[in-house]
Design an enzyme around this catalytic site. Structure first.
Site, short mmCIF file in Angstrom:
data_model
loop_
_atom_site.label_atom_id
_atom_site.label_comp_id
_atom_site.label_asym_id
_atom_site.label_seq_id
_atom_site.Cartn_x
_atom_site.Cartn_y
_atom_site.Cartn_z
N ASP A 84 0.85 -1.19 0.00
CA ASP A 84 0.00 0.00 0.00
C ASP A 84 0.89 1.25 0.00
O ASP A 84 1.78 1.38 0.85
CB ASP A 84 -0.89 -0.04 1.27
CG ASP A 84 -1.99 0.99 1.24
OD1 ASP A 84 -2.33 1.49 0.15
OD2 ASP A 84 -2.53 1.27 2.34
N GLY A 209 -11.46 4.37 2.88
CA GLY A 209 -12.79 3.76 2.93
C GLY A 209 -13.52 3.92 4.25
O GLY A 209 -14.71 3.62 4.35
P1 13P Z 1 -8.86 4.55 5.98
O1 13P Z 1 -7.83 4.51 7.06
O2 13P Z 1 -9.53 5.87 5.89
O3 13P Z 1 -9.81 3.42 6.07
O4 13P Z 1 -8.06 4.44 4.59
C1 13P Z 1 -7.29 3.31 4.33
C2 13P Z 1 -6.53 3.44 3.08
O5 13P Z 1 -6.91 4.13 2.15
C3 13P Z 1 -5.29 2.66 2.93
O6 13P Z 1 -4.58 2.95 1.79
#
Ligand code: 13P
Length: 287
Positions: A84, A209
């Protein structure tokens, strides 16, 4: 079954549902994500930031743990182990370390540099059988010390990056990592529509999200979002379940001080969050 994320996301984009990308932070998180996916017959993407990998020792440690769990739990659902918001060096480490998918986040570079570096990362990922996500227009809020201003991505820039051959694309549409401020304007669906048209059906990714209303999530999916990233919701649920357990004195009760018992409520709380996301995103039964 560990796979790269290309096919599962193409299928999701066509079927108008989204695959949950769940950020993992430890063994409990990973096990919660994998067992819930299997129970609900949903595809899943395990998201791993550089910081989370460092906490769990290394990218290869995380990949080995997830791959061994996949085998030992005899998972039949498709699972991607995905970097990520990766830097150039982190992408290389994940390719070498057993990941099945990477995100190269070059959104903070000048656009030409983002294009050049993304191109190089696509070649590296595809040569090794991994899928790759790129980003245009940074996501707002803070994640792992990286702060973004919450831009709206430019559709023409999205087209250029998509045509390089990325498998899925994160495009900022006003989304933010973490909690949304009270005065948040909401997702920019006009921008999402422009981006979808410009990128000709490539699966789109919605970061941040947590804290987006169900209505907005459903609308985003209807406009081509096929992967939704969730981190903060699981963290909040894990922290509050653990806090409740400790405040009730249960950590020291009875046979006491068993770390497996201490972490069990948090594990169950994460499973519930993931189940809710799978139901909302429409991925249940889609494995
Ligand atoms: P949140 O922490 O807002 O759920 O976002 C997670 C995210 O986008 C990880 O890349």
């Amino acid at each position: 079954m560990i796979v790269n994320a290309k096919q599962m996301l193409q299928k999701a984009a066509q079927g108008r549902y989204a695959v949950p990308h769940i950020n993992i932070n430890n063994l409990e998180w990973t096990k919660a994500a994998l067992t819930t996916a299997q129970e609900l017959n949903s595809p899943i993407i395990l998201g791993v930031t550089g910081g989370a990998a460092k906490y769990m020792v290394s990218f290869s440690t995380v990949a080995a743990m997830a791959r061994e769990m996949d085998k030992a739990l005899k998972l039949t659902v498709p699972v991607a182990i995905h970097l990520d918001h990766g830097s150039y060096e982190q992408c290389v480490a994940c390719v070498e370390g057993g990941f099945s998918s990477i995100m190269f986040d070059g959104s903070h570079y000048p656009f030409d540099e983002n294009v050049a570096k993304t191109k190089e990362m696509i070649a590296l990922a595809h040569k090794n059988g991994l899928s790759i996500e790129a980003e245009v227009g940074s996501i707002g809020g803070e994640e792992d010390g990286v702060v973004g201003a919450g831009e709206i991505a430019d559709a023409e820039e999205c087209r250029i990056i998509a045509e390089l051959g990325v498998d899925f694309l994160a495009a900022g549409i006003g989304n933010i990592h973490g909690k949304y401020p009270d005065n948040w304007a909401g997702l920019d669906f006009a921008a999402l529509e422009r981006i979808q048209k410009a990128t000709a059906g490539i699966p789109l990714v919605l970061h941040g999200g947590t804290g987006i209303s169900e209505e907005m999530i459903k609308k985003a999916i209807s406009l081509g979002v096929a992967k939704i990233n969730v981190n903060t919701d699981c963290q909040l649920a894990f922290a509050s379940a653990t806090r409740e357990y400790i405040q009730a004195g249960k950590d020291l009760a009875g046979t006491g001080f068993d770390p497996r018992k201490l972490l069990a409520p948090g594990y169950e709380a994460i499973k519930l969050i993931i189940k809710g996301k799978m139901e909302l995103f429409g991925s249940v039964g889609k494995a």
